[in-house]
Motif scaffolding. Structure first.
Motif, short mmCIF file in Angstrom:
data_model
loop_
_atom_site.label_atom_id
_atom_site.label_comp_id
_atom_site.label_asym_id
_atom_site.label_seq_id
_atom_site.Cartn_x
_atom_site.Cartn_y
_atom_site.Cartn_z
N GLY A 1 55.75 65.76 38.71
CA GLY A 1 54.66 65.36 37.82
C GLY A 1 55.03 64.14 37.00
O GLY A 1 54.21 63.23 36.82
N LEU A 2 56.27 64.10 36.50
CA LEU A 2 56.72 62.93 35.74
C LEU A 2 56.77 61.69 36.63
O LEU A 2 56.43 60.59 36.20
N ALA A 3 57.20 61.87 37.88
CA ALA A 3 57.24 60.75 38.81
C ALA A 3 55.83 60.21 39.06
O ALA A 3 55.62 58.99 39.09
N ASN A 4 54.87 61.11 39.22
CA ASN A 4 53.48 60.68 39.40
C ASN A 4 52.98 59.94 38.17
O ASN A 4 52.31 58.90 38.30
N ASP A 5 53.29 60.45 36.99
CA ASP A 5 52.89 59.78 35.75
C ASP A 5 53.52 58.39 35.65
O ASP A 5 52.86 57.43 35.22
N CYS A 6 54.78 58.27 36.06
CA CYS A 6 55.45 56.97 36.03
C CYS A 6 54.80 56.00 37.02
O CYS A 6 54.65 54.81 36.71
N ASP A 7 54.40 56.50 38.19
CA ASP A 7 53.71 55.65 39.16
C ASP A 7 52.38 55.16 38.59
O ASP A 7 52.03 53.98 38.73
N ILE A 8 51.66 56.05 37.92
CA ILE A 8 50.38 55.67 37.32
C ILE A 8 50.61 54.62 36.22
O ILE A 8 49.88 53.63 36.13
N MET A 9 51.65 54.83 35.41
CA MET A 9 51.94 53.86 34.34
C MET A 9 52.36 52.52 34.93
O MET A 9 52.02 51.46 34.39
N ALA A 10 53.09 52.54 36.05
CA ALA A 10 53.49 51.28 36.69
C ALA A 10 52.27 50.53 37.19
O ALA A 10 52.16 49.30 37.01
N LEU A 11 51.34 51.25 37.81
CA LEU A 11 50.10 50.60 38.28
C LEU A 11 49.29 50.07 37.10
O LEU A 11 48.72 48.98 37.17
N ALA A 12 49.23 50.84 36.02
CA ALA A 12 48.52 50.38 34.83
C ALA A 12 49.17 49.13 34.26
O ALA A 12 48.48 48.21 33.79
N GLY A 13 50.49 49.06 34.30
CA GLY A 13 51.20 47.87 33.83
C GLY A 13 50.87 46.65 34.68
O GLY A 13 50.70 45.54 34.16
N GLU A 14 50.76 46.86 36.01
CA GLU A 14 50.39 45.75 36.88
C GLU A 14 48.98 45.26 36.57
O GLU A 14 48.74 44.05 36.49
N VAL A 15 48.06 46.20 36.38
CA VAL A 15 46.68 45.82 36.05
C VAL A 15 46.64 45.09 34.71
O VAL A 15 45.95 44.08 34.56
N HIS A 16 47.38 45.60 33.75
CA HIS A 16 47.43 44.96 32.43
C HIS A 16 47.96 43.52 32.57
O HIS A 16 47.44 42.59 31.94
N GLY A 17 48.98 43.34 33.38
CA GLY A 17 49.53 42.00 33.61
C GLY A 17 48.51 41.08 34.27
O GLY A 17 48.40 39.91 33.90
N GLN A 18 47.75 41.62 35.23
CA GLN A 18 46.72 40.80 35.89
C GLN A 18 45.63 40.40 34.90
O GLN A 18 45.16 39.26 34.92
N VAL A 19 45.22 41.33 34.04
CA VAL A 19 44.20 41.01 33.04
C VAL A 19 44.74 40.00 32.04
O VAL A 19 44.06 39.02 31.70
N SER A 20 45.96 40.19 31.58
CA SER A 20 46.56 39.26 30.62
C SER A 20 46.70 37.87 31.22
O SER A 20 46.58 36.86 30.52
N GLU A 21 46.94 37.81 32.50
CA GLU A 21 47.08 36.53 33.20
C GLU A 21 45.76 35.76 33.20
O GLU A 21 45.75 34.53 33.22
N GLN A 22 44.64 36.47 33.15
CA GLN A 22 43.32 35.83 33.21
C GLN A 22 42.84 35.30 31.86
O GLN A 22 41.91 34.51 31.81
N TRP A 23 43.44 35.75 30.75
CA TRP A 23 42.97 35.33 29.42
C TRP A 23 42.99 33.82 29.21
O TRP A 23 42.02 33.26 28.69
N PRO A 24 44.05 33.10 29.57
CA PRO A 24 44.01 31.64 29.37
C PRO A 24 42.85 30.99 30.12
O PRO A 24 42.19 30.08 29.60
N ARG A 25 42.57 31.46 31.33
CA ARG A 25 41.44 30.94 32.09
C ARG A 25 40.12 31.23 31.38
O ARG A 25 39.23 30.38 31.33
N MET A 26 40.01 32.43 30.85
CA MET A 26 38.79 32.83 30.14
C MET A 26 38.58 31.96 28.91
O MET A 26 37.46 31.50 28.64
N PHE A 27 39.63 31.72 28.15
CA PHE A 27 39.50 30.87 26.96
C PHE A 27 39.14 29.43 27.36
O PHE A 27 38.36 28.77 26.67
#
Length: 120
Positions: free
Chosen positions: A49-75
């Motif tokens: 269960g902890l491993a699954n939670d870590c996988d989910i958090m890793a994917l969320a981190g990737e998505v967060h990075g992709q969104v953060s990468e788009q902010w300069p373009r948006m501005f």
């Protein structure tokens, strides 16, 4: 005359008692091993269960990075839009540019309880 079988009986009952004690000891060992196996399975489930939670958090981190990468373009896009809006305000009677539109918002007049329409 035949020899007494009492000595023979006492040795067999002593053997039976020793066997019963060994059996009880082995039963306790078996119960301890079964409890250890159950605890190990529960621990494994929790770790999975902890491993699954870590996988989910890793994917969320990737998505967060992709969104953060788009902010300069948006501005940059927002700055371009604001700059075009400022230039259109400098030129009166300029037709609407792309990205601008009139919006009618019904506003309730508190004095008359009627809806007025405001254009912007």
């Amino acid at each position: 005359m035949r020899p007494s079988s009492l000595a023979n009986r006492t040795s067999s009952s002593a053997n039976a008692q020793a066997t019963l004690l060994k059996l009880a000891e082995k039963k306790k060992e078996f119960e301890a091993v079964a409890a250890l196996e159950t605890a190990s399975n529960n621990y494994l489930d929790r770790i999975n269960g902890l491993a699954n939670d870590c996988d989910i958090m890793a994917l969320a981190g990737e998505v967060h990075g992709q969104v953060s990468e788009q902010w300069p373009r948006m501005f940059h896009i927002l700055n371009l839009f604001l700059a075009s809006r400022e230039t259109s305000q400098d030129q009166p009677n300029h037709p609407l540019k792309e990205g601008e539109m009139l919006v009618r918002i019904p506003i309730e007049d508190p004095d008359t309880n009627t809806a007025a329409i405001s254009s912007r």
